[in-house]
Design a protein around this motif. Structure first.
Motif, PDB file in Angstrom:
ATOM      1  N   ASP A 166      58.510  30.531 -26.082  1.00  0.00           N
ATOM      2  CA  ASP A 166      57.760  31.659 -26.354  1.00  0.00           C
ATOM      3  C   ASP A 166      57.531  32.552 -25.259  1.00  0.00           C
ATOM      4  N   ARG A 167      57.912  33.823 -25.315  1.00  0.00           N
ATOM      5  CA  ARG A 167      57.795  34.849 -24.139  1.00  0.00           C
ATOM      6  C   ARG A 167      56.400  35.228 -24.046  1.00  0.00           C
ATOM      7  N   ALA A 168      55.703  35.246 -25.173  1.00  0.00           N
ATOM      8  CA  ALA A 168      54.227  35.786 -25.166  1.00  0.00           C
ATOM      9  C   ALA A 168      53.381  34.694 -24.784  1.00  0.00           C
ATOM     10  N   PHE A 173      48.720  43.768  -5.973  1.00  0.00           N
ATOM     11  CA  PHE A 173      48.939  42.728  -6.959  1.00  0.00           C
ATOM     12  C   PHE A 173      48.460  43.109  -8.486  1.00  0.00           C
ATOM     13  N   PRO A 174      47.213  43.301  -8.437  1.00  0.00           N
ATOM     14  CA  PRO A 174      46.415  43.503  -9.669  1.00  0.00           C
ATOM     15  C   PRO A 174      47.128  44.706 -10.618  1.00  0.00           C
ATOM     16  N   ALA A 175      47.593  45.568 -10.007  1.00  0.00           N
ATOM     17  CA  ALA A 175      48.197  46.613 -10.796  1.00  0.00           C
ATOM     18  C   ALA A 175      49.358  46.442 -11.192  1.00  0.00           C
ATOM     19  N   ALA A 176      50.087  45.707 -10.208  1.00  0.00           N
ATOM     20  CA  ALA A 176      51.652  45.060 -10.618  1.00  0.00           C
ATOM     21  C   ALA A 176      51.720  44.197 -11.737  1.00  0.00           C
ATOM     22  N   PHE A 177      50.560  43.333 -11.809  1.00  0.00           N
ATOM     23  CA  PHE A 177      50.711  42.151 -12.637  1.00  0.00           C
ATOM     24  C   PHE A 177      50.420  42.952 -14.035  1.00  0.00           C
ATOM     25  N   ALA A 178      49.391  43.819 -14.206  1.00  0.00           N
ATOM     26  CA  ALA A 178      49.083  44.514 -15.332  1.00  0.00           C
ATOM     27  C   ALA A 178      50.367  45.249 -15.999  1.00  0.00           C
ATOM     28  N   ALA A 179      51.117  45.911 -14.982  1.00  0.00           N
ATOM     29  CA  ALA A 179      52.243  46.604 -15.464  1.00  0.00           C
ATOM     30  C   ALA A 179      53.598  45.534 -15.712  1.00  0.00           C
ATOM     31  N   LEU A 180      53.554  44.369 -15.135  1.00  0.00           N
ATOM     32  CA  LEU A 180      54.561  43.399 -15.607  1.00  0.00           C
ATOM     33  C   LEU A 180      54.021  42.976 -16.974  1.00  0.00           C
ATOM     34  N   ALA A 208      47.552  38.161 -22.440  1.00  0.00           N
ATOM     35  CA  ALA A 208      46.461  38.379 -21.298  1.00  0.00           C
ATOM     36  C   ALA A 208      45.804  37.026 -21.127  1.00  0.00           C
ATOM     37  N   ASP A 209      46.021  36.014 -21.800  1.00  0.00           N
ATOM     38  CA  ASP A 209      45.096  34.899 -21.302  1.00  0.00           C
ATOM     39  C   ASP A 209      46.410  33.225 -20.973  1.00  0.00           C
ATOM     40  N   VAL A 210      47.480  33.953 -20.641  1.00  0.00           N
ATOM     41  CA  VAL A 210      48.332  32.815 -20.258  1.00  0.00           C
ATOM     42  C   VAL A 210      47.982  32.071 -18.988  1.00  0.00           C
ATOM     43  N   ALA A 217      40.861  40.032  -7.649  1.00  0.00           N
ATOM     44  CA  ALA A 217      40.848  40.961  -8.581  1.00  0.00           C
ATOM     45  C   ALA A 217      41.876  41.161  -9.716  1.00  0.00           C
ATOM     46  N   GLY A 218      42.934  39.973  -9.665  1.00  0.00           N
ATOM     47  CA  GLY A 218      43.804  39.997 -10.700  1.00  0.00           C
ATOM     48  C   GLY A 218      43.707  39.018 -11.581  1.00  0.00           C
TER      49      GLY A 218
END
Length: 268
Positions: A20-22, A99-106, A114-116, A138-139
């Motif tokens: 499962d991708r989610a 990293f934090p902004a990139a992770f949110a965009a990914l 959000a909780d994986v 921060a991420g």
């Protein structure tokens, strides 16, 4: 099917999970500056084979698709002018900061939850980026980190790199202040406080003072950390030049298996 693109300006290559991708765990991996030195080459060398997770390989600043004008020749020129100010500090520092902004965009692009569980993997300069992202906090909450050929004390690693190129870096108060941010032996309490399970994998043939001993010191200073010293392995995890994907070396296969073992245990 591999997904490529950019996330908040950071180039990435993502391999989706079989399940499962989610809800599958997410692993973000930063490459080395020596071989393999691009996301694509790192994905070939350290594919995290058999791990049912998102495996996302991101590019470091001033490398791969973000090389400066003049390419690798310009990177080498910058290194000879001032390796710490131009390369060895700003690259991992910049990677951790973005990293934090990139992770949110990914997450928005790839659709994972959000909780994986989240794991970080890094090789050499990429390991410094992973450890700095961890202590910055921060991420996302990070459950596990695997640092390969790790930079755990940037000052020691810089001196080791100088020995390779036959130069001695001229330290001053400013540059010693910069590298203190990337001295994870001194910041071991912060690494431990993150709660992430840490594994360090270093080659027995790597520079003893620059890489092996600092990894041993960090493993000793962080409760529960695991250190694996692999006989017959040096610093690099692919054959030179390490820019394009290449067949996995026997040493990289051993490293990959150790990373998968740790992540599977701590991301479940």
């Amino acid at each position: 099917m591999t997904v490529t693109g950019t996330a908040a300006g950071v180039p990435f290559l993502a391999v989706p999970p079989a399940g499962d991708r989610a809800t599958a765990p997410v692993v973000v991996a930063w490459h080395l500056l020596s071989p393999p030195c691009t996301p694509e080459a790192f994905a070939a060398a350290i594919p995290l084979a058999g791990l049912d997770a998102w495996r996302i390989y991101v590019g470091l600043p001033l490398s791969g698709a973000r090389l400066p004008q003049g390419g690798y020749d310009e990177v080498m020129r910058l290194g000879y002018v001032d390796a710490v100010r131009h390369l060895q500090y700003p690259i991992p520092h910049g990677a951790a900061a973005e990293f934090p902004a990139a992770f949110a965009a990914l997450r928005a692009q790839l659709g994972f939850g959000a909780d994986v569980p989240v794991g970080l993997v890094g090789g050499s300069a990429g390991s410094a980026a992973a450890l700095l992202a961890l202590v910055n906090g921060a991420g996302p909450r990070v459950s596990a980190v695997v640092a390969l050929s790790p930079i755990t004390r940037l000052e020691a690693a810089t001196d080791a790199t100088g020995r390779v190129f036959g130069v001695e870096y001229p330290w001053d108060a400013e540059t010693r202040g910069l590298v203190a941010e990337l001295d994870f032996v001194a910041r071991a309490a912060e690494v431990a406080a993150s709660g992430a399970a840490l594994r360090l994998v270093v080659g027995a043939e790597d520079d003893a003072e620059g890489f092996v001993r600092p990894a041993q010191e960090l493993a000793k200073a962080v409760p529960g950390a695991d250190l694996v010293v692999l006989e017959g392995l040096g610093h690099d995890l692919a054959e030179a030049p390490g820019v394009e994907p290449a067949p996995q070396t026997a040493g990289a296969a051993r490293v990959d298996a150790l990373a998968v073992e740790w992540l599977r245990e701590h991301l479940s």
